[in-house]
Design an enzyme around this catalytic site. Structure first.
Site, PDB file in Angstrom:
ATOM      1  N   CYS A 193       0.841  -1.208   0.000  1.00 42.49           N
ATOM      2  CA  CYS A 193       0.000   0.000   0.000  1.00 42.49           C
ATOM      3  C   CYS A 193       0.870   1.250   0.000  1.00 42.49           C
ATOM      4  CB  CYS A 193      -0.890   0.041   1.230  1.00 42.49           C
ATOM      5  SG  CYS A 193      -1.705  -1.500   1.645  1.00 42.49           S
ATOM      6  N   CYS A 196       2.454   3.136  -3.254  1.00 44.57           N
ATOM      7  CA  CYS A 196       1.700   4.162  -3.980  1.00 44.57           C
ATOM      8  C   CYS A 196       1.343   5.318  -3.057  1.00 44.57           C
ATOM      9  CB  CYS A 196       0.416   3.579  -4.561  1.00 44.57           C
ATOM     10  SG  CYS A 196       0.661   2.622  -6.046  1.00 44.57           S
ATOM     11  N   HIS A 197       0.786   4.990  -1.908  1.00 42.73           N
ATOM     12  CA  HIS A 197       0.152   6.022  -1.101  1.00 42.73           C
ATOM     13  C   HIS A 197       1.104   6.883  -0.286  1.00 42.73           C
ATOM     14  CE1 HIS A 197      -3.840   5.199  -2.409  1.00 42.73           C
ATOM     15  NE2 HIS A 197      -3.709   3.911  -2.154  1.00 42.73           N
ATOM     16  N   CYS A 237      -7.701  -2.735  -4.735  1.00 39.85           N
ATOM     17  CA  CYS A 237      -6.275  -2.409  -4.728  1.00 39.85           C
ATOM     18  C   CYS A 237      -5.449  -3.684  -4.831  1.00 39.85           C
ATOM     19  CB  CYS A 237      -5.892  -1.714  -3.417  1.00 39.85           C
ATOM     20  SG  CYS A 237      -6.392   0.017  -3.330  1.00 39.85           S
TER      21      CYS A 237
END
Lengths: 276, 108, 152
Positions: A193, A196-197, A237
Site C-alpha cells: 500500500c 503508492c500512497h 487495490c
C-alpha cells in the site's frame, strides 16, 4: 519500543520520499487544500483527505447535499433505522431512538474494541452484531444495499467530526498487524500500500495518487456508479497488484482499517463522500 | 430497479411568472446492456427510458434517455409558474416499472 | 478546468479499457463520426443545423467516464413564434451515439437542462436544438476521459 522505532523509521522514509518530489507535486495544486499537521511519530508528514485530490466536478458533487448520489443511500439508511426486522419486531430506533444523538461520534471512532467479544469490530460488523444479538435478525451481506445504507447513515451522524481511532491498549496488536500489512508487498506486481500512497500527489500513469485515507468510506465511487465499502476498495487495490484479496470483514482488512484510521487522525468524517 | 424514493428539489412557494429550477435524482443502476457477467454472458439492458414532469396535468419537460445517462440519473430543468398546483414526476424503465413523485407549489 | 498535473490517455485502446470499466461495449460497436452524423440528420430530417445560439458545457477533463456533468442552454425567449421544442444530445465515441432527447414545453420558461452522462472515451459531444420555426441549432464540445493507472 519496537513500534516506536518502526514508526520513526517509516517517518524517516516518508520524509525522504516527500523531499524527493512528493511535496513538489503537491504544492502546485494544493493552495486551497485542507492540510492537517501529523502528530509526532506519524507515518505521514501531513494528513490530507482524498477529497482534496479530486477534480472540481467531483468535489462539487460531494459538496451539494441534494446532488450527491450517495445521499440516496443515506436516506435509505434513515428509513431502515426505523424499520423493524427479525422475530422480536425491533428496529434500530427501538433501542437507540434518535440516530442523530445516539450515533453522534460513532462514525469517527470505529473500528472499536468490543469487550464482550474480545476483539475489535468495525462499523459494518458492529451493525450486524446488533442485528444478530439484539434484534435476532439476519446479518446483512457486506456489500448489500442495506448494510451500505446503514453504515453511511451512521457515519453521517458524525459528519465533520475528526477521525479518532484508538490504537493502544487492547487495540495495539491489531494496529501493529495493520501497520505490518500496509508495508508488506503483495501480488505479482509485488507492491505494498505504501509504495503508492506514500507518493500522494504524484501520478501513476494517469492516476492521481491520494494518501489512501479511509475517512470518506463508504464512498460513492464514480467508477462503481454506486456506493461501496472500504473493504471493497482495498479488495480492488489488491486485485490491481495481482494479489488474491483478503475477504471483506477478514481479520486482515479489519487490522488494516484500524491502521488506516490512525493514518487519518483528525480528518473530518465525510459521509457520503464522492470519489472517482 | 430503483430502491429508494426519488429526490426532488423544488421551492415551496414562488411569485407568479417566476422561473423555478427543479432538480431530480433517482436511484437506478441504468444497466447499459453491454456489460458481461462473470461467465461472459451479456447482462441485459435495464435502464430508465423515459422521464416526464407535468404541472397540473400539463407537460413541462419530457426526456427519452438510455444507457448514455449515468447511473442514479440526475435531471435539472426549469418551469415558469403562473399558478399554484401540483408537479407530477414519472420515471419508467425497461422492466415496465414506473416510479412517481409529486410536489406542490404555492404561487402568489 | 485544466489540471496541469494530469495526463489524459487518448485513443481507441484507452477507449476499450474504459468501455469495459463503465459498462459500454468494446471494439467494433464504438460509434464513428458517420454514425453521429446519421443520428443528427435523422433528428433534423436532413436539415443542417447552424452553429451557435446555444451552449453545451462539459468539463474539459472527466475524472471518470461513468459520470460526466453536462449542461445545455438555448438562447430563446420561449415566447410565441420563438421557442425551443427539443434538444438532441449525441456523443461521437459512444457505442450508441444518441444520449437522449429532451423535450421542452411552452411552460419551460428557461430552455436549459443539466444531467450526467457516460462517455466511453475522449470524444466530441454534440447538442442539437429544434426550434419552433423549423430551424436547427448546434453546439459541440470535446471532453477528455482520463483512464489508466493502477487505481482500478
Amino acid at each position: 519500543m519496537k513500534r516506536t522505532s518502526s514508526i520513526l523509521a517509516a517517518a524517516a522514509v516518508s520524509v525522504v520520499i516527500a523531499a524527493a518530489g512528493g511535496t513538489a507535486a503537491l504544492s502546485a495544486e494544493s493552495a486551497d487544500w485542507n492540510i492537517l499537521p501529523a502528530p509526532e511519530g506519524h507515518p505521514l508528514p501531513e494528513i490530507i483527505s482524498g477529497y482534496d485530490f479530486r477534480s472540481p466536478e467531483t468535489k462539487a458533487l460531494q459538496d451539494d447535499d441534494f446532488e450527491n448520489p450517495g445521499m440516496l443511500w443515506m436516506e435509505q439508511g434513515a428509513q431502515l433505522w426505523e424499520t423493524a426486522d427479525g422475530p422480536l419486531n425491533l428496529s434500530c430506533a427501538s433501542c437507540h431512538q434518535d440516530a442523530e444523538s445516539a450515533m453522534r461520534g460513532v462514525g469517527a471512532v470505529f473500528p472499536k474494541w468490543n469487550e464482550r467479544l474480545g476483539k475489535p469490530l468495525n462499523l459494518e460488523q458492529q451493525i450486524n452484531h446488533c442485528r444478530e444479538n439484539a434484534m435476532q435478525a439476519k446479518p446483512w451481506k457486506w456489500e448489500s444495499e442495506e448494510l451500505l445504507s446503514m453504515t453511511t447513515f451512521v457515519r453521517y451522524q458524525s459528519r465533520g467530526m475528526p477521525v479518532n481511532v484508538q490504537i493502544d491498549g487492547p487495540m495495539a496488536p491489531y494496529f501493529e498487524k495493520g501497520e505490518e500489512l500496509y508495508n508488506t508487498r503483495f501480488g505479482q506486481l509485488d507492491m505494498a500500500c505504501t509504495n503508492c500512497h506514500s507518493r500522494y500527489g504524484q501520478n501513476i500513469r494517469s492516476d492521481h495518487l491520494s494518501q489512501g485515507q479511509s475517512n470518506g468510506f463508504p464512498t460513492y465511487r464514480l467508477k462503481w456508479q454506486k456506493l461501496g465499502s472500504l473493504h471493497r476498495r482495498m479488495s480492488g487495490c489488491m486485485g490491481q497488484v495481482r494479489a488474491t484479496p483478503f475477504k471483506r470483514g477478514s481479520d486482515e482488512f479489519v487490522a488494516l482499517e484500524i491502521y488506516l484510521g490512525y493514518r487519518g487522525t483528525g480528518l473530518p468524517v465525510e459521509a457520503p463522500s464522492v470519489r472517482h | 430497479m430503483a430502491q429508494s424514493k426519488p429526490r426532488i428539489k423544488l421551492q415551496k412557494t414562488a411569485s407568479k411568472g417566476e422561473i423555478v429550477t427543479i432538480k431530480t435524482l433517482i436511484n437506478h443502476k441504468m444497466e447499459s446492456g453491454s456489460r458481461k457477467d462473470k461467465d461472459g454472458k451479456l447482462i441485459p439492458r435495464m435502464v430508465i427510458h423515459t422521464f416526464s414532469c407535468h404541472f397540473n396535468d400539463n407537460p413541462i419537460f419530457e426526456c427519452d434517455i438510455g444507457p448514455g445517462i449515468s447511473a442514479n440519473p440526475y435531471l435539472e430543468f426549469n418551469v415558469k409558474v403562473e399558478e399554484s398546483g401540483t408537479f407530477r414526476f414519472v420515471w419508467e424503465d425497461d422492466e415496465g416499472s414506473v416510479y412517481t413523485a409529486e410536489r406542490k407549489i404555492e404561487v402568489a | 478546468m485544466t489540471e496541469l498535473t494530469r495526463r489524459s490517455v487518448l485513443g481507441l485502446g484507452a477507449g476499450m479499457v474504459v468501455c469495459a470499466g463503465i459498462g459500454l461495449p468494446l471494439r467494433a460497436a464504438l460509434a464513428t463520426p458517420e454514425k453521429l452524423q446519421a443520428a443528427i440528420m435523422e433528428y433534423t430530417g436532413g436539415v443542417a443545423p447552424a452553429n451557435g445560439g446555444m451552449t453545451l458545457s462539459m468539463p474539459e477533463i472527466a475524472e471518470n467516464g461513468g459520470v460526466v456533468p453536462m449542461e445545455v442552454s438555448v438562447d430563446s425567449a420561449m415566447a410565441d413564434g420563438d421557442y425551443v421544442e427539443s434538444v438532441l444530445v449525441a456523443a461521437e465515441g459512444n457505442p450508441v451515439p444518441v444520449v437522449g432527447t429532451f423535450n421542452f414545453s411552452r411552460m419551460s420558461g428557461d430552455p436549459s437542462f443539466s444531467t450526467r452522462i457516460r462517455l466511453a472515451q475522449s470524444q466530441k459531444i454534440v447538442a442539437v436544438a429544434k426550434m419552433s420555426d423549423g430551424s436547427f441549432r448546434m453546439a459541440e464540445t470535446v471532453t477528455k476521459v482520463t483512464i489508466g493507472g493502477c487505481g482500478g
